[in-house]
Each structure stands twice: as structure tokens, then as C-alpha cells.
Design a protein around this motif. Structure first.
Motif, PDB file in Angstrom:
ATOM      1  N   LYS A   1      -7.103   4.048   5.374  1.00 45.83           N
ATOM      2  CA  LYS A   1      -7.130   2.895   4.861  1.00 45.83           C
ATOM      3  C   LYS A   1      -5.494   2.033   5.381  1.00 45.83           C
ATOM      4  O   LYS A   1      -5.547   1.054   5.753  1.00 45.83           O
ATOM      5  CB  LYS A   1      -6.996   2.858   3.317  1.00 45.83           C
TER       6      LYS A   1
ATOM      7  N   GLU B   1       2.231   1.664  -3.595  1.00 47.55           N
ATOM      8  CA  GLU B   1       1.215   2.384  -4.246  1.00 47.55           C
ATOM      9  C   GLU B   1       0.990   3.540  -4.046  1.00 47.55           C
ATOM     10  O   GLU B   1       0.909   4.607  -4.947  1.00 47.55           O
ATOM     11  CB  GLU B   1      -0.113   1.376  -4.339  1.00 47.55           C
ATOM     12  N   SER B   2       1.038   4.143  -2.706  1.00 50.99           N
ATOM     13  CA  SER B   2       0.537   5.342  -2.614  1.00 50.99           C
ATOM     14  C   SER B   2       1.768   6.430  -3.061  1.00 50.99           C
ATOM     15  O   SER B   2       1.459   7.394  -3.280  1.00 50.99           O
ATOM     16  CB  SER B   2       0.463   5.634  -1.033  1.00 50.99           C
TER      17      SER B   2
ATOM     18  N   PHE C   1       0.913  -1.339   0.010  1.00 50.28           N
ATOM     19  CA  PHE C   1      -0.125   0.060   0.077  1.00 50.28           C
ATOM     20  C   PHE C   1       0.869   1.325  -0.052  1.00 50.28           C
ATOM     21  O   PHE C   1       0.612   2.318  -0.588  1.00 50.28           O
ATOM     22  CB  PHE C   1      -0.885   0.060   1.371  1.00 50.28           C
TER      23      PHE C   1
ATOM     24  N   ALA D   1      -7.909  12.450  -2.182  1.00 51.53           N
ATOM     25  CA  ALA D   1      -7.999  11.239  -1.426  1.00 51.53           C
ATOM     26  C   ALA D   1      -7.003  10.932  -0.492  1.00 51.53           C
ATOM     27  O   ALA D   1      -7.067   9.864  -0.103  1.00 51.53           O
ATOM     28  CB  ALA D   1      -8.021  10.228  -2.479  1.00 51.53           C
ATOM     29  N   THR D   2      -6.425  12.191  -0.108  1.00 48.54           N
ATOM     30  CA  THR D   2      -5.296  12.021   1.103  1.00 48.54           C
ATOM     31  C   THR D   2      -6.232  11.136   2.366  1.00 48.54           C
ATOM     32  O   THR D   2      -5.551  10.535   2.978  1.00 48.54           O
ATOM     33  CB  THR D   2      -4.980  13.316   1.282  1.00 48.54           C
TER      34      THR D   2
ATOM     35  N   ILE E   1      -3.533  10.612  -5.977  1.00 50.49           N
ATOM     36  CA  ILE E   1      -4.297  10.710  -4.781  1.00 50.49           C
ATOM     37  C   ILE E   1      -4.589  12.167  -4.199  1.00 50.49           C
ATOM     38  O   ILE E   1      -5.851  12.557  -3.640  1.00 50.49           O
ATOM     39  CB  ILE E   1      -3.342  10.438  -3.627  1.00 50.49           C
TER      40      ILE E   1
ATOM     41  N   SER F   1      -8.947   9.446   2.854  1.00 50.31           N
ATOM     42  CA  SER F   1      -9.375   8.194   2.814  1.00 50.31           C
ATOM     43  C   SER F   1      -7.959   7.104   2.645  1.00 50.31           C
ATOM     44  O   SER F   1      -8.010   5.840   3.127  1.00 50.31           O
ATOM     45  CB  SER F   1      -9.977   7.850   1.534  1.00 50.31           C
ATOM     46  N   VAL F   2      -7.095   7.509   1.890  1.00 47.50           N
ATOM     47  CA  VAL F   2      -5.820   6.665   1.725  1.00 47.50           C
ATOM     48  C   VAL F   2      -4.968   6.619   3.139  1.00 47.50           C
ATOM     49  O   VAL F   2      -4.673   5.677   3.547  1.00 47.50           O
ATOM     50  CB  VAL F   2      -4.895   7.474   0.856  1.00 47.50           C
ATOM     51  N   LYS F   3      -5.082   7.653   3.782  1.00 44.66           N
ATOM     52  CA  LYS F   3      -4.409   7.583   5.349  1.00 44.66           C
ATOM     53  C   LYS F   3      -5.418   6.853   6.341  1.00 44.66           C
ATOM     54  O   LYS F   3      -4.730   6.030   7.050  1.00 44.66           O
ATOM     55  CB  LYS F   3      -4.486   9.173   6.157  1.00 44.66           C
TER      56      LYS F   3
END
Length: 605
Positions: free
Chosen positions: A250, A230-231, A227, A243-244, A238, A246-248
């Protein structure tokens, strides 16, 4: 145990490190044990008034302590107590120095073995990963592979070598201590040793689920690494889509799960040591009660000095017992990591050279596809492809997206083998040829301009590491890259950053083209990637591509009408089949799929 012994095989030649380690450890244990045996004679001879009486008892004994007490008594008769005390202190200091010297040597040899094991294991894993076929990486998470090569290998080598160290050193040290205890009192020793099997049984129950939890922990860590990769690769996307958060979230969820597992494992592992120590204290209390009663009532031949040595020695017995229990609880994590690493090592590449595979040293006539079928899993991608690509021609592959163009292109350098049918070069079946010699005839410029985090010079010279500065510059000039390279901060020694992110799209593409030019292969595989470039960069890149294609056999997945129009042969692919073949004018006159694509402006000019 099968997994453990297989992991241990990566320590070969183990005797190079194990023999010196065994010798050094043996001496360290001897001097360490001898240190405790000095305590009793010293106390008995120097500080107990009835020393002659006790000596008369112990001198008839076969134990080492009694004999040493007798030597000290003779020394007292000759030199006096003060001088004898000095002599004993010198012996103690000398013994401590030797014990620690050999302990240092044993740790040094074990560290050499640990590094050697890690080197072999990581090399084997990475080499096998590099040998795997392209299709493997389409089905596996990159983070999982990175985790196995980086983290799991580290866990394995530490567990394997640490266990090897504990399995030899601690039982041997335990035997020496037990020998001293038995020589003092067999009855006390038989009872006190009951703590070891009882402790082992309780600890085995405590750590029963550790292996399963360790496997879950390694897999969770691999997810986080994947992850993270990918990030970092998609950071622009992102941020562009806000989407920062939601990514954080996750990442945080997986991080919490990983931390929760590690906490549960740590609690189980940490419980093992207190259990063994608590049981040891109970036994010590009994020994003090029982032995003290024997001395106070005058039963048996146990003397105060012997009793003090017994208690001191038994307190040391718990150290190797503790080390063994800690190793037992920790080995589960290493075995779980080892199974993941061995799973990667055991993965065999689907494409391997047959014995006595032929090596080709040039390209003379044609590449041909004969009734080629190809599947990704259950999905059929290519259906009976028949195609002949003659030397010196430019062949353009066109068609709707998803029709199979990229798959067909991947079959040419033999990244995959067809399900059925055959691919031949100069009339020789690919499967009979050395894979590396086939790929040596080809250069590739992909749609994704991939550069390594290195200098521009090294990226261009990637396919020819011994290239001279003049050769690299000549390739860059053909690729229209020399001018912009000279204007960078350090010229050809400028670092391009991760995946070349310090260069523009057009600059990266031209460096990739220069890399292909320097390799100078007779066959070029081109997936044009000019549609996302600005007008000026697109013109420079297209000119570089045209230079690259001169006097070569070129297979192009075409996106530009000008490239297609000038191709010697245009192959129209739809739904995995070749539906039309010919040059631009011939296909326009057929009024088929190709003409419809042109009319829909599917290609740019």
C-alpha cells in the motif's frame, strides 16, 4: 498573485532584510557589469595595432567603454604598455573582489529573510493548529496536517524568498547588461532581445499544468506521511496479523504515484532552461554572423574589441533570463503548497472566547446540563440531557457502548459546544466564560494513557512546569508510581519513549494519574482504563484512582462495579438520553436497564 503577496506578508518586517539586500545587490551588479566593460578597452589598447584610430572613433562616443579606452591610452603614453597592463589587472582583481563581496552580502541578507519567513510561517501554522477545536482533528488526516507544517511550509518559504530575490536581482542585472549592449550596437541589441518574449511564451506553455500537478504531489506526500504515522503507531497490530506485506504494498503504491508526479513535474521544469538556452544560442550565432560581416566589410563603427565585449556580455544576458524562467516554472509548486498552508491558517476554531469573557478562579457549587443536544454532523448523539453534578460528589456514567458517555464527558471541559441547550458551572453559562479558566478547574485521566516522549518527571509536571522535585514525588506517591519510578534506569529522569512505550500499561496509567494529582484541580474527569491491565497493575491503578478522587468532584465513565457502587450518583445513558439516575441500590430496585447490565455482568469487579 494574491496568494503570493499574502505569503510574502510573513516576511514582515521585510524592510529590515530587504533594504540591505537591495543595496548589496546593486553594488554587486555594478561591479559585475563593470568587469565586462574592462575587456574591450583592454583588448583594443594593448593588443590591436590600430588602437589610436579606433580610439579616435570611440573617444567621441558617449559610451563608457570608449572613455575608459581613452584613459588607458593616456596611461600607455605615460607608463608604457607593460605597466598599464599591470594596472588594468589590479583593477580587474579589485573589481572581482568587490563584486563577490557584495554578492556574498546579498546572499547573506536573503538567507536571513528566508529563515525569518520560515520561522514566522511555521509558527503561525502551528499556533493555529493548536488553537483548533477537537472536532477538527476527528475529520482531518493527521499526516496531512504534519505535511503542511513540515514540508509545505518549507516549499513555500523557499519559493517566496527565491522569487523575491530573482524578481529584483535578475531584471536589474539584465538592464545593466542591456545598457552595455545598446551602447555598443542598438541594431544588434533590438534583434537579440527578441529571444526574451519568445522564450517566455514557449516556457509558459511548457509549465502550464505545473500548479495542478504540484497540488497533487503535495497531497500524495501528505498521504504517505499519514500512512507512515499510522504504520508506526500500529506496528504491533500489523505484525500480529501478518499484514506487513500488504502494508508495504500500500505504501509502495502511493510512493510510486508520488514519484511519478514528481518526475513529470521535473521534466517540465527542466525543459524550460534548455529551451531558453537553445534560443539564446541561435541568437548568438546570428550576432556572430551579422557582426562579423560588418567588421570584415568595414560597415559601421563596430570594432573587433567592441564586438568581443558584445558577445561576452550577451552570453551573460542568458543567465538572468535562465534564472527568471526557472523561477517562473518553480513558483507554481510554491503557490500550490502556499494554498494548502493558507487553508490551514484560515481554518478558524469553532470555540473561541467571547469579548470580555469572565474568568473563574474556582469551583463552588455545581455543573449543570440543561436540555443539552449534540450532533456529530447529521448524527444526533445526545438528546435533551438534563444533569446536575454537585461539588464534592462522585458521578458515574454507565450504559451500553455508543450511548453517548464519552461525548457527554467531552462537553464538560468544553471540547465541543452543544447544538442546543446550555452547560453551566456555578450558574454561569460556559459560553460566557473564558475557556482556559474552565479547563483549569479540571484534571483528566483518559482511557488512553498518553505520555510525551520526555522524562517521567516532565510528564508528571506537564500541567505545572514550575513544580519542585518534592511536589512531583509527592504526586507520584499518591498515584502509587514512586516505587516503580525509583527502580527505573534513571529514576524520574528516565525517558518514557514514544507515547510512553518503554513503560507498561499500568505504569503509564499511574504516571498519568500523578500528572492529574499534581495539577490538583477541584474536578476530575476519569475514563477508567483498568480492564486491559494485569491483576497487580489493576489493583495499584484502582487504588491510585481512589486516592485521586478523594475530596474532589469526580465524573467517571465507570467500568468497575466497585467504583459504581460507591458513586454518589449513577447516571445511566442509552441512545443519547439519560434513562435512569440514582445510587446503586435505588437503580437495582427500579429493575431497569442498569439492573440488566449488572445481571449481564457488563461491569467487572
Amino acid at each position: 498573485m494574491k496568494t503570493y503577496f499574502r505569503l510574502l506578508s510573513f516576511a514582515k518586517p521585510i524592510e529590515k532584510f530587504a533594504i540591505p539586500y537591495v543595496v548589496a545587490t546593486l553594488f554587486a551588479i555594478i561591479f559585475n557589469t563593470f568587469l565586462f566593460t574592462l575587456l574591450g578597452p583592454l583588448l583594443e589598447t594593448l593588443f590591436i595595432n590600430d588602437a589610436p584610430t579606433s580610439l579616435s572613433k570611440v573617444s567621441s562616443s558617449i559610451d563608457f567603454m570608449g572613455q575608459f579606452s581613452e584613459y588607458i591610452r593616456h596611461a600607455i603614453d605615460i607608463y608604457g604598455k607593460t605597466e598599464t597592463l599591470k594596472i588594468v589587472c589590479v583593477i580587474i582583481v579589485f573589481t572581482v573582489l568587490l563584486a563577490n563581496f557584495f554578492r556574498y552580502l546579498s546572499q547573506r541578507f536573503m538567507e536571513d529573510l528566508r529563515v525569518h519567513t520560515l520561522l514566522n510561517l511555521r509558527k503561525t501554522v502551528f499556533n493555529n493548529v493548536m488553537n483548533l477545536h477537537i472536532g477538527y482533528f476527528n475529520n482531518e488526516r493527521k499526516g496531512d496536517i504534519i505535511s503542511k507544517v513540515a514540508s509545505d511550509v518549507q516549499v513555500v518559504q523557499f519559493t517566496v524568498t527565491n522569487t523575491l530575490q530573482v524578481v529584483f536581482k535578475e531584471p536589474l542585472q539584465l538592464l545593466f547588461y542591456i545598457a552595455v549592449l545598446v551602447s555598443i550596437s542598438l541594431k544588434l541589441t533590438l534583434f537579440s532581445l527578441l529571444v526574451i518574449p519568445i522564450s517566455g511564451f514557449i516556457i509558459s506553455k511548457i509549465v502550464k499544468r505545473l500548479k495542478h500537478q504540484a497540488k497533487e504531489s503535495h497531497e500524495s506526500f501528505a498521504k504517505m506521511i499519514g500512512f507512515l504515522d499510522e504504520s508506526l503507531s500500529g506496528i504491533k497490530i500489523i505484525k500480529a496479523f501478518n499484514a506487513t506485506t500488504s502494508v508495504k504494498d500500500k505504501f509502495d503504491d502511493e510512493n510510486k504515484f508520488y514519484s511519478f508526479l514528481n518526475r513529470k513535474m521535473a521534466r517540465r521544469q527542466q525543459l524550460a532552461s534548455p529551451v531558453s538556452q537553445t534560443l539564446g544560442v541561435f541568437v548568438v550565432v546570428f550576432i556572430v554572423l551579422y557582426g562579423g560581416t560588418m567588421i570584415l566589410t568595414g560597415q559601421g563603427d563596430l570594432t573587433p574589441s567592441k564586438f568581443l565585449v558584445y558577445i561576452a556580455t550577451f552570453s551573460q544576458v542568458m543567465q538572468p533570463v535562465k534564472a527568471l524562467t526557472d523561477s517562473f516554472s518553480g513558483i507554481h509548486s510554491g503557490i500550490a503548497a502556499g494554498e494548502r498552508v493558507l487553508d490551514l491558517i484560515d481554518t478558524k476554531p469553532e470555540l473561541v472566547n467571547i469579548p470580555d469573557a469572565k474568568v473563574i478562579d474556582g469551583f463552588n457549587s455545581a455543573i449543570s446540563f440543561e436540555n443539552v443536544f449534540f450532533n456529530y454532523g447529521d448524527k444526533q448523539i445526545l438528546n435533551g440531557i438534563n444533569l446536575n453534578i454537585k461539588k464534592g460528589t462522585t458521578v458515574a456514567l454507565v450504559g451500553p457502548s455508543g450511548g453517548g458517555k464519552s461525548t457527554l464527558m467531552d462537553l464538560i471541559p468544553r471540547f465541543h459546544d452543544p447544538k442546543s441547550g446550555s452547560i453551566k458551572i456555578d450558574g454561569l453559562n460556559y459560553k460566557e466564560l473564558n475557556i482556559e479558566s474552565v479547563r483549569a478547574q479540571m484534571g483528566t485521566v483518559n482511557q488512553e494513557s498518553f505520555l510525551f516522549n520526555d522524562t517521567i518527571f516532565n510528564n508528571i509536571a506537564f500541567a505545572k512546569p514550575n513544580a519542585t522535585t518534592e511536589e512531583v514525588m509527592a504526586a507520584a506517591k499518591i498515584a502509587n508510581a514512586h516505587e516503580f519510578i525509583e527502580n527505573t534506569e534513571n529514576g524520574y529522569q528516565t525517558f518514557v519513549g514514544d507515547r510512553g512505550n518503554r513503560l507498561s500499561g499500568g505504569q503509564k496509567q499511574r504516571v498519568c494519574i500523578a500528572r492529574a494529582v499534581l495539577a490538583n484541580p477541584p474536578i476530575m474527569l476519569l475514563d477508567e482504563a483498568t480492564s486491559a491491565l494485569d491483576t497487580e497493575s489493576e489493583k495499584l491503578v484502582q487504588e491510585a484512582l481512589n486516592n485521586l478522587m478523594k475530596n474532589r468532584t469526580s465524573i467517571v465513565i465507570a467500568h468497575r462495579l466497585s467504583t459504581i457502587q460507591h458513586a454518589d450518583k449513577i447516571v445511566v445513558i442509552d441512545k443519547g438520553s439519560v434513562v435512569e439516575t440514582g445510587n446503586h441500590n435505588e437503580l437495582m430496585n427500579q429493575n431497569g436497564l442498569y439492573k440488566r447490565l449488572i445481571d449481564m455482568q457488563a461491569f467487572t469487579d
